[in-house]
Design an enzyme around this catalytic site. Structure first.
Site, PDB file in Angstrom:
ATOM      1  N   PRO A 159      28.918  14.195  20.459  1.00  0.00           N
ATOM      2  CA  PRO A 159      27.932  14.207  21.556  1.00  0.00           C
ATOM      3  C   PRO A 159      28.563  14.544  22.899  1.00  0.00           C
ATOM      4  CG  PRO A 159      28.455  11.968  20.908  1.00  0.00           C
ATOM      5  CD  PRO A 159      29.129  12.858  19.902  1.00  0.00           C
ATOM      6  N   SER A 160      27.721  14.983  23.800  1.00  0.00           N
ATOM      7  CA  SER A 160      28.162  15.317  25.151  1.00  0.00           C
ATOM      8  C   SER A 160      28.824  14.102  25.803  1.00  0.00           C
ATOM      9  CB  SER A 160      26.928  15.739  25.955  1.00  0.00           C
ATOM     10  OG  SER A 160      27.298  16.098  27.245  1.00  0.00           O
ATOM     11  N   GLY A 161      30.012  14.302  26.358  1.00  0.00           N
ATOM     12  CA  GLY A 161      30.695  13.235  27.076  1.00  0.00           C
ATOM     13  C   GLY A 161      31.618  12.387  26.217  1.00  0.00           C
ATOM     14  N   VAL A 162      31.729  12.681  24.922  1.00  0.00           N
ATOM     15  CA  VAL A 162      32.544  11.841  24.043  1.00  0.00           C
ATOM     16  C   VAL A 162      34.044  12.099  24.242  1.00  0.00           C
ATOM     17  CG1 VAL A 162      32.600  13.370  22.000  1.00  0.00           C
ATOM     18  CG2 VAL A 162      32.665  10.898  21.687  1.00  0.00           C
ATOM     19  N   GLY A 163      34.386  13.292  24.760  1.00  0.00           N
ATOM     20  CA  GLY A 163      35.807  13.591  24.997  1.00  0.00           C
ATOM     21  C   GLY A 163      36.334  14.763  24.172  1.00  0.00           C
ATOM     22  N   GLY A 165      36.284  18.041  24.836  1.00  0.00           N
ATOM     23  CA  GLY A 165      37.029  18.969  25.698  1.00  0.00           C
ATOM     24  C   GLY A 165      38.377  18.387  26.107  1.00  0.00           C
ATOM     25  N   ARG A 191      29.864  25.090  35.319  1.00  0.00           N
ATOM     26  CA  ARG A 191      30.159  23.932  36.180  1.00  0.00           C
ATOM     27  C   ARG A 191      31.210  24.372  37.201  1.00  0.00           C
ATOM     28  NH1 ARG A 191      30.995  20.352  30.847  1.00  0.00           N
ATOM     29  NH2 ARG A 191      28.808  20.018  30.336  1.00  0.00           N
ATOM     30  N   ARG A 284      31.746  11.699  34.646  1.00  0.00           N
ATOM     31  CA  ARG A 284      32.193  13.097  34.731  1.00  0.00           C
ATOM     32  C   ARG A 284      31.512  13.801  35.903  1.00  0.00           C
ATOM     33  NH1 ARG A 284      31.508  16.801  29.479  1.00  0.00           N
ATOM     34  NH2 ARG A 284      29.377  16.995  30.280  1.00  0.00           N
ATOM     35  N   ARG A 295      20.899  14.739  27.475  1.00  0.00           N
ATOM     36  CA  ARG A 295      22.098  14.689  26.645  1.00  0.00           C
ATOM     37  C   ARG A 295      22.212  13.351  25.922  1.00  0.00           C
ATOM     38  NH1 ARG A 295      26.304  18.666  28.092  1.00  0.00           N
ATOM     39  NH2 ARG A 295      25.098  20.356  28.980  1.00  0.00           N
ATOM     40  N   ASN A 318      36.742   7.980  19.508  1.00  0.00           N
ATOM     41  CA  ASN A 318      37.516   8.158  20.732  1.00  0.00           C
ATOM     42  C   ASN A 318      37.318   6.955  21.639  1.00  0.00           C
ATOM     43  OD1 ASN A 318      39.022   9.128  22.842  1.00  0.00           O
ATOM     44  ND2 ASN A 318      37.475  10.590  23.547  1.00  0.00           N
TER      45      ASN A 318
HETATM   46  N1  LIG Z   1      26.400  25.713  18.105  1.00  0.00           N
HETATM   47  C1  LIG Z   1      27.210  25.829  19.158  1.00  0.00           C
HETATM   48  N2  LIG Z   1      27.378  24.798  19.975  1.00  0.00           N
HETATM   49  C2  LIG Z   1      28.227  24.943  21.019  1.00  0.00           C
HETATM   50  C3  LIG Z   1      28.941  26.121  21.265  1.00  0.00           C
HETATM   51  N3  LIG Z   1      29.704  25.949  22.363  1.00  0.00           N
HETATM   52  C4  LIG Z   1      29.491  24.721  22.780  1.00  0.00           C
HETATM   53  N4  LIG Z   1      28.605  24.087  21.988  1.00  0.00           N
HETATM   54  C5  LIG Z   1      28.104  22.714  22.060  1.00  0.00           C
HETATM   55  O1  LIG Z   1      27.118  22.632  23.034  1.00  0.00           O
HETATM   56  C6  LIG Z   1      27.073  21.300  23.540  1.00  0.00           C
HETATM   57  C7  LIG Z   1      27.013  21.332  25.029  1.00  0.00           C
HETATM   58  O2  LIG Z   1      28.215  21.845  25.554  1.00  0.00           O
HETATM   59  P1  LIG Z   1      28.505  21.776  27.096  1.00  0.00           P
HETATM   60  O3  LIG Z   1      27.333  22.295  27.847  1.00  0.00           O
HETATM   61  O4  LIG Z   1      29.812  22.431  27.367  1.00  0.00           O
HETATM   62  O5  LIG Z   1      28.541  20.224  27.393  1.00  0.00           O
HETATM   63  P2  LIG Z   1      29.507  19.021  26.941  1.00  0.00           P
HETATM   64  O6  LIG Z   1      29.362  18.798  25.483  1.00  0.00           O
HETATM   65  O7  LIG Z   1      28.968  17.903  27.722  1.00  0.00           O
HETATM   66  O8  LIG Z   1      30.901  19.388  27.315  1.00  0.00           O
HETATM   67  C8  LIG Z   1      28.309  20.612  22.943  1.00  0.00           C
HETATM   68  O9  LIG Z   1      27.863  19.833  21.853  1.00  0.00           O
HETATM   69  C9  LIG Z   1      29.167  21.720  22.471  1.00  0.00           C
HETATM   70  O10 LIG Z   1      29.953  21.318  21.361  1.00  0.00           O
HETATM   71  C10 LIG Z   1      28.734  27.204  20.342  1.00  0.00           C
HETATM   72  O11 LIG Z   1      29.294  28.268  20.453  1.00  0.00           O
HETATM   73  N5  LIG Z   1      27.866  26.992  19.326  1.00  0.00           N
HETATM   74  N1  LIG Z   2      38.990   7.992  25.445  1.00  0.00           N
HETATM   75  C1  LIG Z   2      38.463   8.135  26.645  1.00  0.00           C
HETATM   76  N2  LIG Z   2      38.347   7.047  27.457  1.00  0.00           N
HETATM   77  C2  LIG Z   2      37.782   7.179  28.685  1.00  0.00           C
HETATM   78  N3  LIG Z   2      37.342   8.329  29.205  1.00  0.00           N
HETATM   79  C3  LIG Z   2      37.438   9.433  28.443  1.00  0.00           C
HETATM   80  C4  LIG Z   2      38.000   9.405  27.136  1.00  0.00           C
HETATM   81  N4  LIG Z   2      37.953  10.663  26.620  1.00  0.00           N
HETATM   82  C5  LIG Z   2      37.411  11.447  27.571  1.00  0.00           C
HETATM   83  N5  LIG Z   2      37.103  10.723  28.662  1.00  0.00           N
HETATM   84  C6  LIG Z   2      36.428  11.191  29.898  1.00  0.00           C
HETATM   85  O1  LIG Z   2      35.038  11.319  29.561  1.00  0.00           O
HETATM   86  C7  LIG Z   2      34.469  12.420  30.223  1.00  0.00           C
HETATM   87  C8  LIG Z   2      33.835  13.361  29.180  1.00  0.00           C
HETATM   88  O2  LIG Z   2      34.884  13.991  28.444  1.00  0.00           O
HETATM   89  P1  LIG Z   2      34.781  15.491  27.984  1.00  0.00           P
HETATM   90  O3  LIG Z   2      36.080  15.847  27.389  1.00  0.00           O
HETATM   91  O4  LIG Z   2      34.267  16.323  29.104  1.00  0.00           O
HETATM   92  O5  LIG Z   2      33.654  15.344  26.867  1.00  0.00           O
HETATM   93  P2  LIG Z   2      32.885  16.432  26.002  1.00  0.00           P
HETATM   94  O6  LIG Z   2      33.703  17.686  26.032  1.00  0.00           O
HETATM   95  O7  LIG Z   2      32.806  15.837  24.643  1.00  0.00           O
HETATM   96  O8  LIG Z   2      31.544  16.589  26.635  1.00  0.00           O
HETATM   97  C9  LIG Z   2      35.570  13.085  31.018  1.00  0.00           C
HETATM   98  O9  LIG Z   2      35.454  12.682  32.373  1.00  0.00           O
HETATM   99  C10 LIG Z   2      36.840  12.563  30.385  1.00  0.00           C
HETATM  100  O10 LIG Z   2      37.892  12.485  31.311  1.00  0.00           O
END
Ligand SMILES: Nc1nc2c(ncn2[C@@H]2O[C@H](COP(=O)(O)OP(=O)(O)O)[C@@H](O)[C@H]2O)c(=O)[nH]1
Ligand SMILES: Nc1ncnc2c1ncn2[C@@H]1O[C@H](COP(=O)(O)OP(=O)(O)O)[C@@H](O)[C@H]1O
Length: 423
Positions: A159-163, A165, A191, A284, A295, A318
């Site tokens: 899910p979004s925000g889980v870490g 990236g 962003r 974030r 999200r 995570n």
């Molecule tokens: N199916 C699909 N999902 C994607 C792709 N790129 C990113 N995502 C997913 O789209 C969702 C939103 O991504 P993003 O807008 O970057 O937000 P974040 O997950 O909060 O970092 C996340 O679940 C990503 O894993 C892709 O190429 N294909």
């Molecule tokens: N294990 C963790 N504990 C606390 N904060 C975390 C952890 N992993 C990631 N974060 C923070 O959580 C936020 C979301 O992480 P991010 O990598 O952007 O998530 P995603 O790509 O899944 O949306 C970022 O600000 C990141 O620094």
């Protein structure tokens, strides 16, 4: 004609599209003359599969940048120029073509290094069949052959925000020569710190929809109200750089990749609790309140699907970032803290594919090569074993094995392996 009756050879052809060469009109019985003249330019191989005759060679659309492919359909008596997908090989002074099964043609390029000499043209694999349906044209796809298993791409979802990236960045920073990120396309706005072409290819919806219709995407999905997708090229760029591909995609995308020919490892990242996920997403600070709400709503379903389906090979929680990262490295076999490299073939084999003749036996291809430094008459025999190939377009065809043999050791039925695999 059955695939087992396939004949392949080299033939000089007049390529004028309207004309059916006389030799085709007579039903193509017998084997074409095999004449490999390294100085000849623009020669073609002719490979027959059922009603279709694949003429491979010459330059592509006059550009001389890749090997051209034309198809003659015996039933309609028409030529077709197929849509060619996948990374195309650079042209060589010649090649051999052998049908391995009804699905693909093995191409061995002459005068090429072992890393670049074995290629496949997929003519009827599931990927090609799917693309034919989408594009409603004749389709073929190139895929480069690589030795051994090769590193599998890694799909990371959560899910979004889980870490996701954060974990991927750590991996890429610690192992820059091992991993490469598959840069997705998205219709969402960038962003503040995101760079076009690095984090995403930020795209107009209409352009992305057109590219999807043209079959340029491995998968795509609508996520949080925007379109996201992995182009075939995104995966191939990483693979071509000799790196292991990491895909950050949602659960819908992961399911589509699972159903594709891209064999990957699927990892789902889970938050320790819903409250913690919400905290991270807000901290974030990249989304509006409305987007955060959307999200979080979607996160519930994603976590449920990620945990309950058998789509994912591994689920990582995570909680503590460092602990999660160590677990990720461990399951990827990286806990020795050493950059893993995938060495290319030894230089001494560079002259391998010169002056080769090829024949096929049960997915094992016998290749006779001239080794120039040993004199013109000196020949060596190699077996290219394609019986355990995996993967394919889009991406590489893995699982090839090649070894030298001594034809005089036990007769041709008991071909003895002379040395360790060389390819
Ligand atoms: N199916 C699909 N999902 C994607 C792709 N790129 C990113 N995502 C997913 O789209 C969702 C939103 O991504 P993003 O807008 O970057 O937000 P974040 O997950 O909060 O970092 C996340 O679940 C990503 O894993 C892709 O190429 N294909
Ligand atoms: N294990 C963790 N504990 C606390 N904060 C975390 C952890 N992993 C990631 N974060 C923070 O959580 C936020 C979301 O992480 P991010 O990598 O952007 O998530 P995603 O790509 O899944 O949306 C970022 O600000 C990141 O620094």
């Amino acid at each position: 004609m059955e695939a087992s009756h396939v004949e392949a050879g080299i033939l000089e052809l007049d390529f004028s599209m309207g004309e059916v060469p006389e030799i085709f009109q007579n039903g193509l019985q017998g084997i074409f003359p095999v004449g490999l003249d390294s100085e000849s330019r623009g020669y073609q191989t002719v490979t027959i599969l059922g009603e279709k005759i694949f003429v491979i060679g010459g330059s592509d659309e006059g550009s001389n940048l890749s090997i051209g492919i034309r198809i003659f359909d015996k039933s309609t008596r028409k030529w077709d120029v197929p849509t060619v997908l996948g990374t195309k090989p650079t042209p060589s002074k010649g090649h051999s073509a052998v049908i391995l099964n009804k699905e693909r043609i093995l191409i061995i390029k002459r005068d090429s290094s072992p890393d670049d000499c074995v290629w496949f043209i997929e003519v009827d694999t599931p990927f090609v069949r799917e693309q034919k349906k989408i594009l409603k044209t004749e389709v073929v796809a190139w895929s480069k052959g690589v030795k051994g298993e090769g590193p599998k791409p890694i799909v990371i979802s959560g899910p979004s925000g889980v870490g996701k990236g954060t974990l991927i960045s750590k991996l890429m920073k610690e192992f820059p020569s091992t991993f490469g990120f598959s840069v997705s396309h998205t219709t969402r706005a960038p962003r503040e710190k995101e760079e076009d072409g690095v984090h995403y290819h930020f795209t107009e919806r209409s352009m992305m929809e057109t590219a999807i219709r043209e079959g340029k995407f491995l998968e795509f999905a609508s996520v949080h109200g925007n379109l996201y997708g992995t182009s075939i090229e995104a995966v191939e760029v990483v693979t071509e750089a000799g790196k292991r591909c990491i895909l950050d995609i949602d659960v819908q995308g992961a399911r589509l990749v699972r159903a594709s020919s891209l064999e990957a490892i699927f990892i789902f990242i889970c938050p320790p609790s819903f409250e913690e996920l919400e905290k991270r997403l807000r901290a974030r600070g990249t989304e509006t309140e409305e987007q955060v709400q959307k999200r979080l709503r979607n996160a519930k379903a994603e976590i449920e699907q990620g945990k309950s389906s058998d789509l994912f090979d591994h689920i990582l929680i995570n909680d503590d970032l460092e602990a999660c990262y160590e677990k990720l490295k461990k399951l990827l076999g990286l806990d020795g803290f050493m950059e893993v490299t995938y060495p290319s073939s030894p230089k001494t084999m560079e002259l391998l594919p010169i002056d080769h003749l090829v024949s096929e036996m049960d997915q094992k291809v016998l290749i006779q090569c001239g080794i120039p430094e040993l004199g013109k008459t000196s020949k060596s025999l190699f077996i290219l074993d394609a019986s355990a190939i995996k993967g394919g377009a889009p991406g590489r065809t893995r699982g090839l094995n090649m070894y030298a043999i001594d034809p005089f050791a036990d007769g041709l039925n008991g071909l003895k392996q002379l040395q360790n695999p060389v390819y």
